[in-house]
Design an enzyme around this catalytic site. Structure first.
Site, PDB file in Angstrom:
ATOM      1  N   ARG A  29      25.404  24.178  -4.553  1.00 43.51           N
ATOM      2  CA  ARG A  29      24.782  24.133  -3.545  1.00 43.51           C
ATOM      3  C   ARG A  29      24.755  25.490  -2.955  1.00 43.51           C
ATOM      4  O   ARG A  29      25.249  26.464  -3.399  1.00 43.51           O
ATOM      5  CB  ARG A  29      26.025  23.468  -2.499  1.00 43.51           C
TER       6      ARG A  29
ATOM      7  N   PHE B 155      43.227  39.808 -22.953  1.00 41.23           N
ATOM      8  CA  PHE B 155      43.176  38.458 -23.165  1.00 41.23           C
ATOM      9  C   PHE B 155      41.796  37.771 -23.584  1.00 41.23           C
ATOM     10  O   PHE B 155      40.587  38.639 -23.087  1.00 41.23           O
ATOM     11  CB  PHE B 155      43.644  37.914 -21.870  1.00 41.23           C
TER      12      PHE B 155
ATOM     13  N   ASP C 200      37.204  43.528 -14.703  1.00 42.26           N
ATOM     14  CA  ASP C 200      38.273  42.639 -15.110  1.00 42.26           C
ATOM     15  C   ASP C 200      39.606  43.213 -14.375  1.00 42.26           C
ATOM     16  O   ASP C 200      40.049  43.840 -15.304  1.00 42.26           O
ATOM     17  CB  ASP C 200      38.322  42.287 -16.427  1.00 42.26           C
TER      18      ASP C 200
ATOM     19  N   GLN D 198      47.077  33.385 -12.093  1.00 41.54           N
ATOM     20  CA  GLN D 198      47.525  32.404 -13.010  1.00 41.54           C
ATOM     21  C   GLN D 198      49.083  32.950 -12.658  1.00 41.54           C
ATOM     22  O   GLN D 198      49.358  33.837 -12.072  1.00 41.54           O
ATOM     23  CB  GLN D 198      47.045  32.855 -14.337  1.00 41.54           C
TER      24      GLN D 198
ATOM     25  N   TYR E 250      24.273  16.926  -0.604  1.00 45.90           N
ATOM     26  CA  TYR E 250      23.726  16.546  -1.865  1.00 45.90           C
ATOM     27  C   TYR E 250      22.552  17.384  -2.250  1.00 45.90           C
ATOM     28  O   TYR E 250      21.756  16.760  -3.200  1.00 45.90           O
ATOM     29  CB  TYR E 250      23.372  15.013  -1.820  1.00 45.90           C
TER      30      TYR E 250
ATOM     31  N   HIS F 128      44.897  41.903 -14.281  1.00 44.22           N
ATOM     32  CA  HIS F 128      45.937  42.808 -13.908  1.00 44.22           C
ATOM     33  C   HIS F 128      46.081  43.765 -12.648  1.00 44.22           C
ATOM     34  O   HIS F 128      47.196  44.384 -12.537  1.00 44.22           O
ATOM     35  CB  HIS F 128      46.402  43.393 -15.443  1.00 44.22           C
TER      36      HIS F 128
ATOM     37  N   ARG G 221      36.251  24.822  -7.184  1.00 45.98           N
ATOM     38  CA  ARG G 221      36.770  25.153  -5.966  1.00 45.98           C
ATOM     39  C   ARG G 221      38.655  25.127  -5.957  1.00 45.98           C
ATOM     40  O   ARG G 221      39.041  24.228  -6.780  1.00 45.98           O
ATOM     41  CB  ARG G 221      36.583  24.379  -4.849  1.00 45.98           C
TER      42      ARG G 221
ATOM     43  N   LYS H 210      50.671  36.289 -12.884  1.00 44.12           N
ATOM     44  CA  LYS H 210      50.093  37.694 -12.055  1.00 44.12           C
ATOM     45  C   LYS H 210      50.638  38.106 -10.991  1.00 44.12           C
ATOM     46  O   LYS H 210      51.550  37.501 -10.408  1.00 44.12           O
ATOM     47  CB  LYS H 210      48.697  37.204 -11.929  1.00 44.12           C
TER      48      LYS H 210
END
Length: 404
Positions: free
Chosen positions: A226, A97, A168, A194, A233, A171, A243, A197
């Protein structure tokens, strides 16, 4: 051509519907509980995300796991954490992909496409070795369709040249290489959640690693720069908010409980389908070496030879097979380097040198897989029963008889 073919209005060989995703009240109740709690976000509204990360790391046999918004971002986090600098080269396969390569561009680095093995459609270790230069920093092997790459050979090359390896495994959920879960062998493993999957929450991704420094950097990049133990902050690194939510996390925790059983089912069906297809002229399943201890068959791939089907082009065969009720597809129309992104140099990055030119790139095995050979059966079909695998073969034979 025979009127009995489903594409011509005849009866389908397979009438069954292969549903995906698979879920029950466990998922529904888990999501409902999060909705009712009003604590939807992350990291300030609960610990379901951290809970899933620990579960997935333990499942893979890794020390750390960091969730993120998708499997494209997971590759980007891994690349940055591995220390790539503008203009560095990253070796990738062309049969995958787009984001395996576009994530490299996003990091201001240069994808170097090397060919795949004709028997597995995974990146060729020999081609990796030949492509390494003094600018190479990372290798991204893709466990395509859930079939493990030759990780011993790849890790030996990487270690000898001082390179990082990002698996990767988009899959590869649940699959194994010599008893080790895919993603846990290289320096970083990257997964996608996704909707298609084998482990899904609609969208989402995760990276796994055993390396303390890589973990700390990826964790920071995922959370707006962070650092653990720092102030809300205070931002130390150029990260973004990547996230996932509490709802995705509880979906994934519930789905993870199903994964091992589903993986074994896909593996069993894949082995049986391999056995059945050995008797069909013009159809050759991809090979499975002895180091493949568990295959998750996110895609079941076979090689098609039109000569045994009256010269019928692959794309027409794939359309006929899908019409017969087999959840199948012709696969990629061309290798990645032929995408407009690469042919037109649309990378919009300052550090890609003018010498980066894909107009003459040619990987013959990938070209042949795309043009004439590779046909895919999709993962949810591999959760069927043995009689479904037999039905897939009957559909192929039906087409062969009709066109020969």
């Amino acid at each position: 051509m025979s009127q009995d073919l489903a594409i011509n209005g005849g009866p389908k060989t397979i009438s069954k519907t292969f549903n995906w995703p698979i879920y029950d009240e466990q998922e529904v109740n888990a999501v409902a509980a999060i909705v009712q709690s009003g604590k939807w976000g992350n990291p300030d509204c609960g610990d379901e995300v951290e809970k899933f990360e620990k579960e997935f790391a333990a499942y893979c046999g890794s020390k750390y796991a960091i969730t993120c918004v998708n499997g494209s971002v997971s590759l980007r986090l891994a690349l940055i954490a591995c220390g790539v600098k503008p203009g560095d080269e990253v070796i990738v396969p062309p049969y995958t992909f787009i984001t395996t390569a576009s994530s490299v561009i996003e990091c201001n680095c240069v994808p170097v496409f090397v060919d795949i093995d004709p028997d597995t459609y995974n990146i060729s270790p020999a081609a990796i070795e030949a492509a390494i230069t003094d600018r190479t920093k990372v290798i991204i092997p893709v466990h395509f369709g859930g079939l493990s790459c030759d990780m011993d050979a790849i890790m030996e090359i990487a270690n000898r040249h001082g390179l990082k390896v990002i698996e990767d495994a988009a899959h590869g959920h649940g699959a194994e290489y010599k008893g080790k879960k895919l993603g846990s062998i290289g320096h970083v493993g990257s997964f996608s959640f996704q909707s298609s999957k084998n482990l899904t929450s609609g969208e989402g991704g995760i990276v796994i690693t055993d390396d303390d420094e890589l973990y700390a950097m990826m964790h920071s990049l995922r959370n707006v720069g962070r650092i653990e133990g720092g102030q809300w902050y205070d931002h130390y690194n150029p990260g973004c908010n990547y996230r996932i939510t509490q709802m995705q996390a509880v979906l994934l925790s519930a789905q993870l409980k199903r994964l091992e059983e589903q993986t074994k089912k896909r593996n069993e069906n894949g082995l049986y389908l391999n056995e059945l297809l050995t008797n069909v002229k013009g159809i050759t399943p991809l090979s499975r070496s002895e180091y493949i201890t568990l295959h998750c068959y996110h895609i079941y791939i076979f090689k098609y030879d039109a000569e045994h089907f009256g010269g019928l082009p692959k794309n027409e065969f794939a359309e006929m097979l899908a019409a017969e009720g087999v959840p199948s597809f012709r696969g990629y129309p061309h290798p990645l380097y032929k995408q407009p992104l690469f042919q037109n140099k649309n990378w919009m990055c300052y550090a890609i040198p003018e010498t980066a030119d894909y107009s003459q790139t040619f990987c013959p095995v990938a070209e042949q897989a795309c043009a004439t050979d590779a046909v895919w059966i999709l993962q949810h079909a591999m959760l069927g029963e043995k009689e479904d695998m037999e039905g897939f073969v009957r559909a192929i034979l039906k087409i062969q008889e009709a066109v020969s």
